[in-house]
Design a protein around this motif. Structure first.
Motif, PDB file in Angstrom:
ATOM      1  N   SER A 135       0.847  -1.200   0.000  1.00 20.67           N
ATOM      2  CA  SER A 135       0.000   0.000   0.000  1.00 20.67           C
ATOM      3  C   SER A 135       0.881   1.249   0.000  1.00 20.67           C
ATOM      4  N   GLY A 136       0.267   2.395  -0.247  1.00 16.73           N
ATOM      5  CA  GLY A 136       1.029   3.635  -0.255  1.00 16.73           C
ATOM      6  C   GLY A 136       1.711   3.902   1.080  1.00 16.73           C
ATOM      7  N   GLY A 137       0.986   3.653   2.163  1.00 17.12           N
ATOM      8  CA  GLY A 137       1.569   3.852   3.478  1.00 17.12           C
ATOM      9  C   GLY A 137       2.708   2.893   3.765  1.00 17.12           C
ATOM     10  N   GLN A 138       2.570   1.647   3.323  1.00 22.31           N
ATOM     11  CA  GLN A 138       3.640   0.660   3.516  1.00 22.31           C
ATOM     12  C   GLN A 138       4.873   1.014   2.693  1.00 22.31           C
ATOM     13  N   LEU A 164       0.473   8.333   6.280  1.00 19.55           N
ATOM     14  CA  LEU A 164       0.468   7.466   7.450  1.00 19.55           C
ATOM     15  C   LEU A 164      -0.678   7.813   8.404  1.00 19.55           C
ATOM     16  N   ASP A 165      -1.178   6.774   9.095  1.00 20.59           N
ATOM     17  CA  ASP A 165      -2.183   7.021  10.119  1.00 20.59           C
ATOM     18  C   ASP A 165      -1.514   7.607  11.360  1.00 20.59           C
ATOM     19  N   ARG A 169       2.457   7.670  12.187  1.00 18.33           N
ATOM     20  CA  ARG A 169       3.075   8.998  12.147  1.00 18.33           C
ATOM     21  C   ARG A 169       3.873   9.248  13.427  1.00 18.33           C
ATOM     22  N   GLN A 170       3.288   8.876  14.564  1.00 16.49           N
ATOM     23  CA  GLN A 170       3.991   9.057  15.826  1.00 16.49           C
ATOM     24  C   GLN A 170       5.204   8.146  15.908  1.00 16.49           C
ATOM     25  N   ARG A 171       5.069   6.934  15.368  1.00 21.49           N
ATOM     26  CA  ARG A 171       6.202   5.998  15.351  1.00 21.49           C
ATOM     27  C   ARG A 171       7.378   6.603  14.573  1.00 21.49           C
ATOM     28  N   VAL A 172       7.077   7.205  13.433  1.00 24.38           N
ATOM     29  CA  VAL A 172       8.128   7.818  12.615  1.00 24.38           C
ATOM     30  C   VAL A 172       8.756   9.005  13.335  1.00 24.38           C
ATOM     31  N   LEU A 173       7.939   9.840  13.947  1.00 23.61           N
ATOM     32  CA  LEU A 173       8.478  10.974  14.694  1.00 23.61           C
ATOM     33  C   LEU A 173       9.412  10.509  15.807  1.00 23.61           C
TER      34      LEU A 173
END
Length: 215
Positions: A135-138, A164-165, A169-173
């Motif tokens: 998917s786009g998010g993946q 991202l959901d 999003r928080q995981r990436v931050l």
């Protein structure tokens, strides 16, 4: 340390997209690069990454003028592009491994680092899937995993949370903050005010100019 002094950027014979931008990207900090669509965030990141030669002013890394992308790679400037830059006919894991091996990492170590990086982004189950099947998010998370695995001294991320959901999003931050804590200088282009507020400093682009909002 990445420094821009009086930098102007543009394309062909068109008017400059940005003029007279000066900023220092310091190790251990995250700089949010904000502005509306078309404000020049991607263009400025391209200049920082050695992909776009400034029309005026200078970009330097550790006190040396940045000439091109090859020199940027030598100085460990990593770019996570907005379009992800992945090879669609390779798997998620292969995209990371190819980049790591090209950077001089031994094949066995590259496999280990790949597994760890994908795991951090919740993609262990997608490691052997072709990118074009994700998917786009993946795909976006795979590109982020590749950028993090390369462990750059400067990490440039272009709108990498746009698909991202809230949880991812928080995981990436959190992961970007971890990169800063290990000593990387991080520049995060975003149009999301909540994401920008989570960064230590902010450079806002508007009408061809840049103004320091924080930091």
């Amino acid at each position: 340390m990445l420094t821009l002094q009086g930098v102007s950027v543009g394309y062909g014979g068109a008017p400059a997209v940005l003029r007279d931008v000066s900023v220092t990207v310091r190790p251990g900090r995250i700089l949010a690069l904000t502005g509306s669509s078309g404000a020049g965030k991607t263009s400025l990141l391209s200049a920082m990454a050695g992909l776009l030669r400034p029309r005026g002013g200078a970009v330097s890394i550790d006190g040396q003028p940045l000439r091109d992308r090859d020199q940027a790679v030598e100085h460990r400037i990593v770019l996570i592009p907005q379009d992800n830059g992945l090879a669609p006919i390779l798997t998620a894991a292969e995209n990371l491994q190819v980049a790591l091996v090209a950077g001089g990492v031994a094949a066995r170590e590259a496999r280990q680092q790949t597994a760890a990086a994908l795991g951090q982004l919740g993609l262990s189950g997608q490691a052997d899937q072709l990118v074009e099947e994700l998917s786009g998010g993946q795909q976006q998370r795979t590109a982020i995993a590749r950028g993090l695995a390369l462990r750059g001294g400067v990490l440039l991320a272009d709108e990498v949370t746009s698909e991202l959901d809230v949880g991812n999003r928080q995981r990436v931050l959190n992961l970007l903050h971890e990169e800063a804590r290990r000593g990387a200088a991080v520049v995060f282009a975003t149009h999301d005010p909540e994401v920008a507020a989570a960064c230590e400093a902010e450079l806002h682009l508007v009408e061809g100019r840049a103004e320091v909002v924080r930091g």
